[in-house]
Design an enzyme around this catalytic site. Structure first.
Site, PDB file in Angstrom:
ATOM      1  CE  LYS A   1      -4.330  -1.814   2.091  1.00  0.00           C
ATOM      2  NZ  LYS A   1      -5.119  -1.852   3.062  1.00  0.00           N
TER       3      LYS A   1
ATOM      4  CE  LYS B   1      -9.837  -9.866  -2.162  1.00  0.00           C
ATOM      5  NZ  LYS B   1      -9.674  -9.597  -1.061  1.00  0.00           N
TER       6      LYS B   1
ATOM      7  CE  LYS C   1     -18.394  -0.347  -2.311  1.00  0.00           C
ATOM      8  NZ  LYS C   1     -19.736  -0.101  -1.611  1.00  0.00           N
TER       9      LYS C   1
END
Length: 361
Positions: free
Chosen positions: A134, A223, A226
């Site tokens: 990240k 994956k 949204k």
């Protein structure tokens, strides 16, 4: 003497609003199934709103300007939390069988995190792969301390209820291993009677239909999410039937024609897993249902299954938010009361073990 539950499950989901198909098949459907397992004595399911803050304020200008790094969400944090909780109830989480609560409504989580942080070596956190992924090439000014240390908060989430089973996906397995190490270290340093059971990953191997990783409909190497800029890559539980048909019909597949379970065909592999999870069938045998189908007819059947399964869930979730918000808030309030009772009991024992002076009132 207080009786302590022997088999306790704890899991959480970040408040992203109404959840998507990957959340449902990868986690929430499993949580619902656990409500029918009599050997599980307690189930705690949390909307982990503190975890969602790990990068929320990074990139904000000091003068209160708009975020440089993140697109501002249309929904407020409160709305996102309520929508996620509503979807969990619509999916089948039963407040009579499970404790559903919001993480920030239980103060013991963050207080326990401090104790656990004090005994967690920095070298353990340096090994966390998700932090490295990240953070990527971002500077220290673009990442927060919380992104680095949130696995310790996750450990506190688990240990607050002395949970010994934690259903997590592969991307959270390393964090669960850290929680196990922290529990073992605390027990060794402070608790000869083993205050914390060592939490373990809950295995679903006995259920061949369970598939934790639902992938993007346009790129099976990622994956389902949204936040993907390609909106047709993700099916939301509140999508209407026509939207679901369009997304499935346009889902990326190959030109090999025959419907066959084959990991070397990742896009079809993903769609077959989705069908198997919806039907509750062994995914390795699911292709036999489509021996005489081409890709078009297979996608049509998959669309029908999805519409029958998730559209009623989406409708109920929307109704809960629009017309039954008081009920939704009552469920979360009652869940917080139950969770606080357990977490405060754990925190009290933890403080006694560490040697913190009790208030004499």
């Amino acid at each position: 003497m207080r009786k302590i539950a022997q088999n306790v499950v704890l899991s959480g989901i970040q408040p992203s609003g109404f959840i998507h198909l990957g959340n449902y098949l990868g986690a929430v459907q499993n949580w619902v199934q656990l409500q029918n397992q009599t050997e599980i004595q307690k189930r705690y399911y949390s909307v982990v709103d503190y975890h969602s803050l790990t990068q929320k304020y990074v990139g904000l200008k000091d003068d209160g300007g708009e975020a440089e790094e993140q697109e501002q969400k249309a929904d407020s944090p409160q709305e996102l939390t309520l929508k996620t909780a509503a979807t969990l109830l619509a999916c089948g989480i039963d407040p009579k069988k499970s404790t559903l609560f919001v993480q920030s409504h239980v103060q013991a989580h963050t207080e326990m995190m401090w104790f656990l942080s004090c005994l967690t070596p920095q070298s353990w956190l340096n090994k966390m792969i998700q932090y490295k992924e990240k953070k990527g090439s971002k500077s220290d000014k673009q990442t927060s301390l919380s992104l680095y240390s949130y696995p310790v908060l996750m450990a506190a989430d688990i240990l607050a209820y002395r949970a010994n089973f934690v259903p997590v996906g592969e991307d959270q397995t390393q964090h669960l291993e850290l929680a196990k190490d922290i529990a073992e270290r605390f027990n060794k340093l402070f608790a000869e009677d083993q205050l914390f059971p060592v939490p373990d990953k809950l295995s679903y191997k006995e259920s061949p239909w369970v598939y934790n990783r639902v992938m993007s409909l346009v790129d099976a190497s990622k994956k389902m999410s949204k936040s993907d800029p390609q909106k047709r890559s993700c099916i939301n539980l509140i999508d209407d039937p026509e939207i679901i048909r369009i997304k499935i019909s346009r889902a990326k597949t190959d030109s090999l024609g025959r419907i066959k379970y084959d990991p070397a065909r990742p896009e079809l592999f993903n769609l077959l897993h989705i069908y198997a999870a919806i039907e509750g069938k062994d995914v390795k045998q699911i292709d036999k249902l489509f021996e005489d189908d081409n890709m078009f007819s297979f996608k049509e059947k998959l669309s029908n299954k999805l519409i029958d399964k998730i559209c009623p869930i989406g409708e109920q979730a929307l109704n809960l938010c629009a017309k039954q918000e008081d009920y939704l808030l009552d469920v979360l309030d009652q869940g917080a009361k139950e969770a606080n009772k357990e977490a405060e009991f754990t925190l009290k024992m933890m403080k006694e073990k560490v040697g913190i002076l009790r208030r004499n009132i």
